[in-house]
Design an enzyme around this catalytic site. Sequence first.
Site, PDB file in Angstrom:
ATOM      1  N   GLN A  25      91.285  43.898  68.801  1.00 54.88           N
ATOM      2  CA  GLN A  25      92.111  44.733  69.898  1.00 54.88           C
ATOM      3  C   GLN A  25      91.397  44.597  71.236  1.00 54.88           C
ATOM      4  OE1 GLN A  25      93.098  47.833  67.056  1.00 54.88           O
ATOM      5  NE2 GLN A  25      94.903  48.088  68.368  1.00 54.88           N
ATOM      6  N   HIS A 119      89.271  45.651  59.888  1.00 58.13           N
ATOM      7  CA  HIS A 119      90.394  46.323  60.676  1.00 58.13           C
ATOM      8  C   HIS A 119      91.398  45.398  60.857  1.00 58.13           C
ATOM      9  CE1 HIS A 119      91.305  49.916  63.666  1.00 58.13           C
ATOM     10  NE2 HIS A 119      92.418  49.154  63.563  1.00 58.13           N
ATOM     11  N   ASN A 163      90.068  49.657  57.155  1.00 60.84           N
ATOM     12  CA  ASN A 163      90.924  50.543  57.879  1.00 60.84           C
ATOM     13  C   ASN A 163      92.332  50.490  57.454  1.00 60.84           C
ATOM     14  OD1 ASN A 163      91.324  52.081  60.622  1.00 60.84           O
ATOM     15  ND2 ASN A 163      92.785  50.352  60.911  1.00 60.84           N
ATOM     16  N   GLU A 164      92.817  51.614  57.158  1.00 55.52           N
ATOM     17  CA  GLU A 164      94.259  52.049  56.923  1.00 55.52           C
ATOM     18  C   GLU A 164      94.668  51.001  55.962  1.00 55.52           C
ATOM     19  OE1 GLU A 164      96.799  52.075  60.468  1.00 55.52           O
ATOM     20  OE2 GLU A 164      95.974  53.906  60.905  1.00 55.52           O
TER      21      GLU A 164
HETATM   22  C1  BGC Z   1      95.374  51.307  63.863  1.00 54.84           C
HETATM   23  C2  BGC Z   1      95.042  50.923  65.393  1.00 54.84           C
HETATM   24  C3  BGC Z   1      96.503  50.948  66.274  1.00 54.84           C
HETATM   25  C4  BGC Z   1      96.761  52.267  66.440  1.00 54.84           C
HETATM   26  C5  BGC Z   1      97.907  52.815  67.307  1.00 54.84           C
HETATM   27  C6  BGC Z   1      96.183  52.454  63.866  1.00 54.84           C
HETATM   28  O1  BGC Z   1      97.143  52.273  63.179  1.00 54.84           O
HETATM   29  O2  BGC Z   1      94.137  51.665  63.252  1.00 54.84           O
HETATM   30  O3  BGC Z   1      94.611  49.669  65.218  1.00 54.84           O
HETATM   31  O4  BGC Z   1      96.183  50.295  67.352  1.00 54.84           O
HETATM   32  O5  BGC Z   1      96.827  53.020  64.941  1.00 54.84           O
HETATM   33  O6  BGC Z   1      99.146  52.150  66.912  1.00 54.84           O
END
Ligand code: BGC
Length: 427
Positions: A25, A119, A163-164
């Site tokens: 990002q 990520h 991540n997530e």
């Molecule tokens: C993610 C980020 C994303 C943010 C806002 C999260 O889901 O880890 O990469 O930019 O939320 O949408």
Amino acid sequence: MTSSTGRELVLPDGFLMGAATSAHQVEGNNVSSDWWALENRAGSFVVEPSGDAADSYHRWPEDMDLLRRLGFNSYRFSIEWARIEPEPGRVSRAAVEHYRAMVRGAIERGLTPVVTLHHFTTPRWFAERGGWAAPDSAELFAAYVRTTLDILRAGVRYVATINEPNMVALMTAVHRLVVEHGWDGVIGTGDTGAAAGGLGAVEPAQDVTEALIRAHRAATTVLKSADLGLQVGWTVANQVYQAEPGAERVAAAYARPREDVFLEAARDDDWIGVQAYTRHRIGPGGPLPVTEGAETTLTGWEFYPEALGEAVRHTARVVGPDVPIIVTENGIATGDDERRITYTEHALASLADAMRDGIDVRGYLHWSALDNYEWGTYRPTFGLIAVDPHTFARNPKESARWLGAMARAGRIPPARTRASAGAPGAR
Ligand code: BGC
């Protein structure tokens, strides 16, 4: 609508106060990744490609200098697998050295690095051989994680493996529907969407959920056996599912595959990352749209800062009291920096309430340090620091100074303002 108890909270010693980014990002030109391929494919759904992003691959010293000067003591960033291993088994020593320099640079400046190993993006070759659904995905991830030990030994303590993962499993399911029905057939809502009921009805890909949990475990074994004192966890997207009266069972069944299984998988971890932005109301028939007239942000999400305290409480309930929490993301996409301050003030007030109730929270990392590439578009601006897309000049917003001052003071004050803006609509 205020959430504060009207008392300030003195933050515990060592509490991490900072901001977060992810490699794809902000770095720019992440050319060996699956996302780069997706963004630059003809007919891709993305609004615009990431291109140079914020050029943080070269400007990270400036970003860290700024964060430190603003008053923060921590920076969460990610290592890009596609740069470390652009071809299967071929490790770029230069990329390893790059991230080692970042770790050292953070520590020299007094910023505790919180390092994410994955990520959302993967190397293109990994995606092309089936991504997480490939039978050996966990082993391939673990092999990459082994190569990151040379970076982590430069002084990292907190590592997030993935991540997530819950969003990854969900996005895989959406991607499969796109392959089957085309993009237009998927984004439609109600009976026009391929998911018949819209995206909210899409079930996360179960095979990928299982693969991600395996990958997390395999990575944790690699990281712990290196004996570097690493504190290992993963970060979950907390959706703050709220049951409407009578919909408690529906909401629990909805939440389990989308969030709770990933929290349960963290019960033996050293810490768990909470990432919360808004809430999702669930009625007897499933997910409900944002209430008419409610203020929404540039991502279309309801302005609901109390989501943070609720996410922390839910996480502690599912994971158990022995796993400390770090808020690894919380923030708002808005062009109105006053709303960012108000949102964050109330999010922090709800966090302080949860901490006063005994929940062990060790840090708050705002999303995001910089305005950045929001997975397909630069329009939703989450940053504390604005970035000029042509000159890449950084310009800290008032919110950055406000939050940095709070980090320096080591206290969360009671919220001064009302959270409600009065007028509905995106800002
Ligand atoms: C993610 C980020 C994303 C943010 C806002 C999260 O889901 O880890 O990469 O930019 O939320 O949408």
